[in-house]
Design a protein around this motif. Structure first.
Motif, PDB file in Angstrom:
ATOM      1  N   TRP A   1     -33.502  15.047   0.657  1.00  0.00           N
ATOM      2  CA  TRP A   1     -32.704  16.235   0.958  1.00  0.00           C
ATOM      3  C   TRP A   1     -31.636  16.451  -0.107  1.00  0.00           C
ATOM      4  O   TRP A   1     -31.137  15.500  -0.710  1.00  0.00           O
ATOM      5  CB  TRP A   1     -32.051  16.087   2.329  1.00  0.00           C
ATOM      6  N   MET A   2     -31.270  17.728  -0.304  1.00  0.00           N
ATOM      7  CA  MET A   2     -30.323  18.083  -1.356  1.00  0.00           C
ATOM      8  C   MET A   2     -29.438  19.232  -0.877  1.00  0.00           C
ATOM      9  O   MET A   2     -29.883  20.122  -0.157  1.00  0.00           O
ATOM     10  CB  MET A   2     -31.077  18.511  -2.621  1.00  0.00           C
ATOM     11  N   ARG A   3     -28.166  19.186  -1.287  1.00  0.00           N
ATOM     12  CA  ARG A   3     -27.278  20.319  -1.062  1.00  0.00           C
ATOM     13  C   ARG A   3     -26.353  20.464  -2.267  1.00  0.00           C
ATOM     14  O   ARG A   3     -25.750  19.495  -2.722  1.00  0.00           O
ATOM     15  CB  ARG A   3     -26.444  20.139   0.210  1.00  0.00           C
ATOM     16  N   GLU A   4     -26.246  21.693  -2.749  1.00  0.00           N
ATOM     17  CA  GLU A   4     -25.415  21.983  -3.916  1.00  0.00           C
ATOM     18  C   GLU A   4     -24.016  22.402  -3.499  1.00  0.00           C
ATOM     19  O   GLU A   4     -23.825  23.113  -2.515  1.00  0.00           O
ATOM     20  CB  GLU A   4     -26.051  23.097  -4.748  1.00  0.00           C
ATOM     21  N   PHE A   5     -23.038  21.957  -4.290  1.00  0.00           N
ATOM     22  CA  PHE A   5     -21.648  22.332  -4.109  1.00  0.00           C
ATOM     23  C   PHE A   5     -21.110  22.932  -5.400  1.00  0.00           C
ATOM     24  O   PHE A   5     -21.764  22.874  -6.434  1.00  0.00           O
ATOM     25  CB  PHE A   5     -20.819  21.100  -3.708  1.00  0.00           C
ATOM     26  N   GLU A   6     -19.914  23.509  -5.328  1.00  0.00           N
ATOM     27  CA  GLU A   6     -19.322  24.135  -6.513  1.00  0.00           C
ATOM     28  C   GLU A   6     -19.223  23.144  -7.667  1.00  0.00           C
ATOM     29  O   GLU A   6     -19.471  23.499  -8.826  1.00  0.00           O
ATOM     30  CB  GLU A   6     -17.926  24.669  -6.179  1.00  0.00           C
ATOM     31  N   ASN A   7     -18.864  21.903  -7.367  1.00  0.00           N
ATOM     32  CA  ASN A   7     -18.600  20.931  -8.426  1.00  0.00           C
ATOM     33  C   ASN A   7     -19.571  19.756  -8.440  1.00  0.00           C
ATOM     34  O   ASN A   7     -19.313  18.765  -9.132  1.00  0.00           O
ATOM     35  CB  ASN A   7     -17.173  20.385  -8.285  1.00  0.00           C
ATOM     36  N   GLY A   8     -20.647  19.850  -7.684  1.00  0.00           N
ATOM     37  CA  GLY A   8     -21.541  18.715  -7.660  1.00  0.00           C
ATOM     38  C   GLY A   8     -22.768  18.908  -6.806  1.00  0.00           C
ATOM     39  O   GLY A   8     -23.131  20.030  -6.421  1.00  0.00           O
ATOM     40  N   LEU A   9     -23.396  17.782  -6.488  1.00  0.00           N
ATOM     41  CA  LEU A   9     -24.667  17.782  -5.775  1.00  0.00           C
ATOM     42  C   LEU A   9     -24.723  16.544  -4.878  1.00  0.00           C
ATOM     43  O   LEU A   9     -24.268  15.465  -5.255  1.00  0.00           O
ATOM     44  CB  LEU A   9     -25.815  17.731  -6.785  1.00  0.00           C
ATOM     45  N   VAL A  10     -25.288  16.720  -3.682  1.00  0.00           N
ATOM     46  CA  VAL A  10     -25.472  15.604  -2.756  1.00  0.00           C
ATOM     47  C   VAL A  10     -26.964  15.434  -2.492  1.00  0.00           C
ATOM     48  O   VAL A  10     -27.677  16.415  -2.254  1.00  0.00           O
ATOM     49  CB  VAL A  10     -24.727  15.868  -1.430  1.00  0.00           C
ATOM     50  N   LEU A  11     -27.435  14.194  -2.545  1.00  0.00           N
ATOM     51  CA  LEU A  11     -28.838  13.883  -2.285  1.00  0.00           C
ATOM     52  C   LEU A  11     -28.930  12.809  -1.212  1.00  0.00           C
ATOM     53  O   LEU A  11     -28.120  11.868  -1.184  1.00  0.00           O
ATOM     54  CB  LEU A  11     -29.524  13.395  -3.555  1.00  0.00           C
ATOM     55  N   VAL A  12     -29.914  12.936  -0.324  1.00  0.00           N
ATOM     56  CA  VAL A  12     -30.134  11.980   0.755  1.00  0.00           C
ATOM     57  C   VAL A  12     -31.620  11.664   0.843  1.00  0.00           C
ATOM     58  O   VAL A  12     -32.448  12.579   0.920  1.00  0.00           O
ATOM     59  CB  VAL A  12     -29.683  12.541   2.128  1.00  0.00           C
ATOM     60  N   ASN A  13     -31.956  10.384   0.839  1.00  0.00           N
ATOM     61  CA  ASN A  13     -33.344   9.963   1.071  1.00  0.00           C
ATOM     62  C   ASN A  13     -33.445   9.433   2.497  1.00  0.00           C
ATOM     63  O   ASN A  13     -33.057   8.302   2.791  1.00  0.00           O
ATOM     64  CB  ASN A  13     -33.754   8.894   0.072  1.00  0.00           C
ATOM     65  N   SER A  14     -33.969  10.260   3.382  1.00  0.00           N
ATOM     66  CA  SER A  14     -34.106   9.853   4.787  1.00  0.00           C
ATOM     67  C   SER A  14     -35.489   9.313   5.098  1.00  0.00           C
ATOM     68  O   SER A  14     -35.809   9.062   6.264  1.00  0.00           O
ATOM     69  CB  SER A  14     -33.814  11.055   5.703  1.00  0.00           C
ATOM     70  N   SER A  15     -36.300   9.119   4.074  1.00  0.00           N
ATOM     71  CA  SER A  15     -37.656   8.596   4.280  1.00  0.00           C
ATOM     72  C   SER A  15     -37.658   7.080   4.163  1.00  0.00           C
ATOM     73  O   SER A  15     -36.627   6.450   3.924  1.00  0.00           O
ATOM     74  CB  SER A  15     -38.610   9.192   3.236  1.00  0.00           C
ATOM     75  N   ASP A  16     -38.840   6.475   4.329  1.00  0.00           N
ATOM     76  CA  ASP A  16     -38.971   5.024   4.222  1.00  0.00           C
ATOM     77  C   ASP A  16     -39.541   4.600   2.873  1.00  0.00           C
ATOM     78  O   ASP A  16     -39.972   3.460   2.695  1.00  0.00           O
ATOM     79  CB  ASP A  16     -39.840   4.477   5.359  1.00  0.00           C
ATOM     80  N   LYS A  17     -39.544   5.532   1.904  1.00  0.00           N
ATOM     81  CA  LYS A  17     -40.052   5.235   0.571  1.00  0.00           C
ATOM     82  C   LYS A  17     -39.046   5.694  -0.487  1.00  0.00           C
ATOM     83  O   LYS A  17     -38.276   6.625  -0.256  1.00  0.00           O
ATOM     84  CB  LYS A  17     -41.388   5.941   0.325  1.00  0.00           C
ATOM     85  N   LYS A  18     -39.055   5.040  -1.625  1.00  0.00           N
ATOM     86  CA  LYS A  18     -38.206   5.465  -2.729  1.00  0.00           C
ATOM     87  C   LYS A  18     -38.617   6.870  -3.165  1.00  0.00           C
ATOM     88  O   LYS A  18     -39.802   7.184  -3.254  1.00  0.00           O
ATOM     89  CB  LYS A  18     -38.320   4.497  -3.903  1.00  0.00           C
ATOM     90  N   GLN A  19     -37.631   7.717  -3.425  1.00  0.00           N
ATOM     91  CA  GLN A  19     -37.886   9.086  -3.849  1.00  0.00           C
ATOM     92  C   GLN A  19     -37.323   9.299  -5.252  1.00  0.00           C
ATOM     93  O   GLN A  19     -36.250   8.791  -5.587  1.00  0.00           O
ATOM     94  CB  GLN A  19     -37.226  10.074  -2.884  1.00  0.00           C
ATOM     95  N   ILE A  20     -38.047  10.046  -6.057  1.00  0.00           N
ATOM     96  CA  ILE A  20     -37.626  10.332  -7.433  1.00  0.00           C
ATOM     97  C   ILE A  20     -37.553  11.836  -7.622  1.00  0.00           C
ATOM     98  O   ILE A  20     -38.445  12.575  -7.193  1.00  0.00           O
ATOM     99  CB  ILE A  20     -38.604   9.713  -8.452  1.00  0.00           C
ATOM    100  N   ILE A  21     -36.489  12.299  -8.281  1.00  0.00           N
ATOM    101  CA  ILE A  21     -36.308  13.727  -8.491  1.00  0.00           C
ATOM    102  C   ILE A  21     -35.829  13.981  -9.916  1.00  0.00           C
ATOM    103  O   ILE A  21     -35.056  13.192 -10.478  1.00  0.00           O
ATOM    104  CB  ILE A  21     -35.310  14.325  -7.479  1.00  0.00           C
ATOM    105  N   LYS A  22     -36.298  15.080 -10.495  1.00  0.00           N
ATOM    106  CA  LYS A  22     -35.835  15.505 -11.816  1.00  0.00           C
ATOM    107  C   LYS A  22     -34.762  16.569 -11.622  1.00  0.00           C
ATOM    108  O   LYS A  22     -34.988  17.585 -10.963  1.00  0.00           O
ATOM    109  CB  LYS A  22     -36.982  16.066 -12.655  1.00  0.00           C
ATOM    110  N   LEU A  23     -33.598  16.320 -12.199  1.00  0.00           N
ATOM    111  CA  LEU A  23     -32.477  17.242 -12.086  1.00  0.00           C
ATOM    112  C   LEU A  23     -32.345  18.072 -13.350  1.00  0.00           C
ATOM    113  O   LEU A  23     -32.963  17.784 -14.376  1.00  0.00           O
ATOM    114  CB  LEU A  23     -31.182  16.459 -11.831  1.00  0.00           C
ATOM    115  N   THR A  24     -31.518  19.100 -13.285  1.00  0.00           N
ATOM    116  CA  THR A  24     -31.283  19.948 -14.450  1.00  0.00           C
ATOM    117  C   THR A  24     -30.670  19.121 -15.571  1.00  0.00           C
ATOM    118  O   THR A  24     -29.618  18.496 -15.396  1.00  0.00           O
ATOM    119  CB  THR A  24     -30.345  21.112 -14.100  1.00  0.00           C
ATOM    120  N   ALA A  25     -31.310  19.108 -16.720  1.00  0.00           N
ATOM    121  CA  ALA A  25     -30.855  18.285 -17.840  1.00  0.00           C
ATOM    122  C   ALA A  25     -29.441  18.670 -18.262  1.00  0.00           C
ATOM    123  O   ALA A  25     -29.108  19.852 -18.377  1.00  0.00           O
ATOM    124  CB  ALA A  25     -31.821  18.425 -19.019  1.00  0.00           C
TER     125      ALA A  25
END
Length: 266
Positions: A206-230
């Motif tokens: 899960w992801m939520r964007e804020f004015e000054n940042g980003l929050v990510l949450v892995n609520s699954s039972d497996k490692k999650q990988i994500i590509k963010l804006t470079a």
């Protein structure tokens, strides 16, 4: 009891004048579970069956909350214990204790988050107020800081308040974490499950964007990988869990199960 309790609290604690609101603790929907024998609820008839006891208790609690709302019309009222629809009209929200709350449906992250993000905001009186209370559990494989991050970042997917302590046996801790000092600013979007880009509350990243940042949450039972804006996000520089909060820029991020992270823009 309903009238006595309310009159006592209002008179002795000046609830109408000195407080912004009240938290009704132990709003349990199934009192029958507290006795190994059936309960005599009216002291007249024989012991009633559990379903009848619970039904009458739930109705009486709804009456109590209605009376409390009438006597405290401007106060914020929240409960814990249960998300029973019958109780929601006259209250502003609830606390999800020991998040993910074990007694909320099947006790999963999904069960608590469905109520927090989707269901209760449509049922509760405005302004809606929610508290996610996570606790340190030494029996979990996740470490102290990871458990805190999982609760905090889950809270940041919505608009609630967060606390982290030792649980019901000790809610008195005043622990402070580096993440509390990060100035994320206001949210600029609703939370989204990046696994399929859906808002359906289910395990995933899960992801939520804020004015000054980003929050990510892995609520699954497996490692999650994500590509963010470079070139856009970095870990903030912390003094506690320096392995995670190391100040480094990040483009590819791997997040362990039951973990979360707060990133900042640069």
């Amino acid at each position: 009891w309903q009238k006595l309790n309310l009159d006592y609290l209002i008179k002795n604690y000046s609830l109408q004048k000195n407080w912004d609101g009240v938290f009704w603790d132990l709003a349990d929907s199934e009192p029958s579970r507290y006795s190994s024998r059936q309960i005599n609820i009216d002291n007249v008839n024989l012991c009633q069956k559990d379903l009848l006891v619970n039904d009458k208790w739930q109705t009486a609690m709804a009456d109590f909350l209605q009376q409390a709302r009438q006597k405290l019309p401007g106060q914020t009222m929240i409960i814990n214990g249960n998300s029973l629809t019958l109780w929601q009209t006259n209250i502003n929200g609830r606390m999800f204790e020991h998040f993910p709350t074990p007694w909320e449906a099947d006790g999963t992250w999904t069960a608590s988050m469905k109520q927090y993000l989707n269901i209760l905001p449509k049922e509760n009186k405005q302004p809606a107020v929610y508290v996610i209370n996570a606790r340190y559990d030494k029996n979990l494989p996740d470490d102290y800081y990871q458990q805190m991050r999982f609760g905090l970042t889950s809270t940041l997917l919505g608009d609630g308040y967060f606390s982290f302590d030792n649980g019901a046996s000790s809610h008195s801790e005043l622990w402070w974490f580096d993440e509390y000092d990060v100035k994320l600013g206001k949210p600029v979007a609703k939370a989204v499950n990046t696994t399929g880009l859906t808002m359906l509350v289910q395990p995933g990243l899960w992801m939520r964007e804020f004015e000054n940042g980003l929050v990510l949450v892995n609520s699954s039972d497996k490692k999650q990988i994500i590509k963010l804006t470079a070139g856009k996000y970095q870990h903030f520089q912390g003094t506690q869990d320096s392995v995670v909060n190391n100040g480094q820029t990040v483009e590819w991020l791997g997040l362990a199960p039951r973990d979360g992270v707060v990133l900042i823009k640069y």
